[in-house]
Scaffold this motif. Sequence first.
Motif, PDB file in Angstrom:
ATOM      1  N   THR A   1       1.015  -1.112   0.092  1.00  0.00           N
ATOM      2  CA  THR A   1       0.089   0.025  -0.101  1.00  0.00           C
ATOM      3  C   THR A   1       0.783   1.209  -0.098  1.00  0.00           C
ATOM      4  O   THR A   1       0.626   2.207  -0.694  1.00  0.00           O
ATOM      5  N   TRP A   2       1.776   1.217   0.746  1.00  0.00           N
ATOM      6  CA  TRP A   2       2.966   2.241   0.867  1.00  0.00           C
ATOM      7  C   TRP A   2       3.650   2.540  -0.442  1.00  0.00           C
ATOM      8  O   TRP A   2       3.653   3.697  -1.096  1.00  0.00           O
ATOM      9  N   VAL A   3       3.828   1.523  -1.471  1.00  0.00           N
ATOM     10  CA  VAL A   3       4.506   1.637  -2.635  1.00  0.00           C
ATOM     11  C   VAL A   3       3.462   2.183  -3.606  1.00  0.00           C
ATOM     12  O   VAL A   3       3.705   3.143  -4.427  1.00  0.00           O
ATOM     13  N   TRP A   4       2.159   1.786  -3.461  1.00  0.00           N
ATOM     14  CA  TRP A   4       0.958   2.107  -4.306  1.00  0.00           C
ATOM     15  C   TRP A   4       0.757   3.622  -4.067  1.00  0.00           C
ATOM     16  O   TRP A   4       0.606   4.347  -5.117  1.00  0.00           O
ATOM     17  N   PHE A   5       0.560   4.123  -2.706  1.00  0.00           N
ATOM     18  CA  PHE A   5       0.364   5.359  -2.429  1.00  0.00           C
ATOM     19  C   PHE A   5       1.638   6.462  -3.104  1.00  0.00           C
ATOM     20  O   PHE A   5       1.404   7.378  -3.741  1.00  0.00           O
ATOM     21  N   ASP A   6       2.818   5.823  -2.790  1.00  0.00           N
ATOM     22  CA  ASP A   6       3.902   6.752  -3.339  1.00  0.00           C
ATOM     23  C   ASP A   6       3.966   6.928  -4.899  1.00  0.00           C
ATOM     24  O   ASP A   6       4.327   7.958  -5.230  1.00  0.00           O
ATOM     25  N   ASP A   7       3.520   5.871  -5.484  1.00  0.00           N
ATOM     26  CA  ASP A   7       3.753   5.969  -7.066  1.00  0.00           C
ATOM     27  C   ASP A   7       2.307   6.604  -7.403  1.00  0.00           C
ATOM     28  O   ASP A   7       2.602   7.512  -8.380  1.00  0.00           O
ATOM     29  N   ARG A   8       1.254   6.370  -6.970  1.00  0.00           N
ATOM     30  CA  ARG A   8      -0.054   7.111  -7.257  1.00  0.00           C
ATOM     31  C   ARG A   8      -0.257   8.493  -7.224  1.00  0.00           C
ATOM     32  O   ARG A   8      -0.414   9.274  -8.038  1.00  0.00           O
ATOM     33  N   PHE A   9       0.418   9.007  -5.920  1.00  0.00           N
ATOM     34  CA  PHE A   9       0.412  10.506  -5.692  1.00  0.00           C
ATOM     35  C   PHE A   9       1.825  11.264  -5.751  1.00  0.00           C
ATOM     36  O   PHE A   9       1.781  12.330  -5.441  1.00  0.00           O
ATOM     37  N   ASN A  10       2.699  10.342  -6.201  1.00  0.00           N
ATOM     38  CA  ASN A  10       4.117  10.880  -6.462  1.00  0.00           C
ATOM     39  C   ASN A  10       4.646  11.696  -5.252  1.00  0.00           C
ATOM     40  O   ASN A  10       4.861  12.829  -5.190  1.00  0.00           O
TER      41      ASN A  10
END
Length: 220
Positions: free
Chosen positions: A66-75
């Motif tokens: 989830t951390w990886v996805w949020f970091d990539d999704r919201f830059n």
Amino acid sequence: SLLLKMLTKFAVIMHVWTGLPFIGSAKKVFAVMSRHFKDGFVTEVTSRSVLMLASYVFSLCIGLLTWVWFDDRFNTSTLPGGGDAAFYILFILSGLFTTWYPVLGLYVIILVDRLLRKVEYQHVWVSPLAALFVSCLAMMFFTYVSAIFLDTIDVLFLCFAVDKDHGVSPDAELAKLMESVPAFVEIENEKADDSSSSQPSRVVATPVVAVPAGSAVEVY
């Protein structure tokens, strides 16, 4: 406390089976477990430890994803690699704690979120807190599923203990169940005619084909 919980669960299972009062069911369970205590205790401890550890590890993995996805999704660029090491260590330790105590972790996350709303750089903490939140939810879900498996294991073990006390062989019951299947084929060993032959015996089985329900089946 673990021993009392184990005996209480078995007493409830016996109550469901027999309809006896709880005290009467507890007496029967105590008599059964006095002969199978070691197996029951090992089954209880190992199954609970394995399922809880698996739930914890899977929840942590889901939180990291989830951390990886949020970091990539919201830059937000909050993943370890270029920031303050103390910041990441703090969030990792927080994740270990909040995931192990998910209900308390949710309250902590809500409190931290209210305190950090006034911070100017929200991208620093939004992604990690979202990861902790999802990790807590995953831990609650996996714990619930694990409890279902643990209850099933307790019922199966008590069935095994009662059958063993009454001399019932699970293998014999399984054999009867398999023989009742319409497409059941018995396997026989065909030995060579020459008794002096050193060739090992071979196992021959008649092929089984799919048969529609209700059709008669001849077994040769």
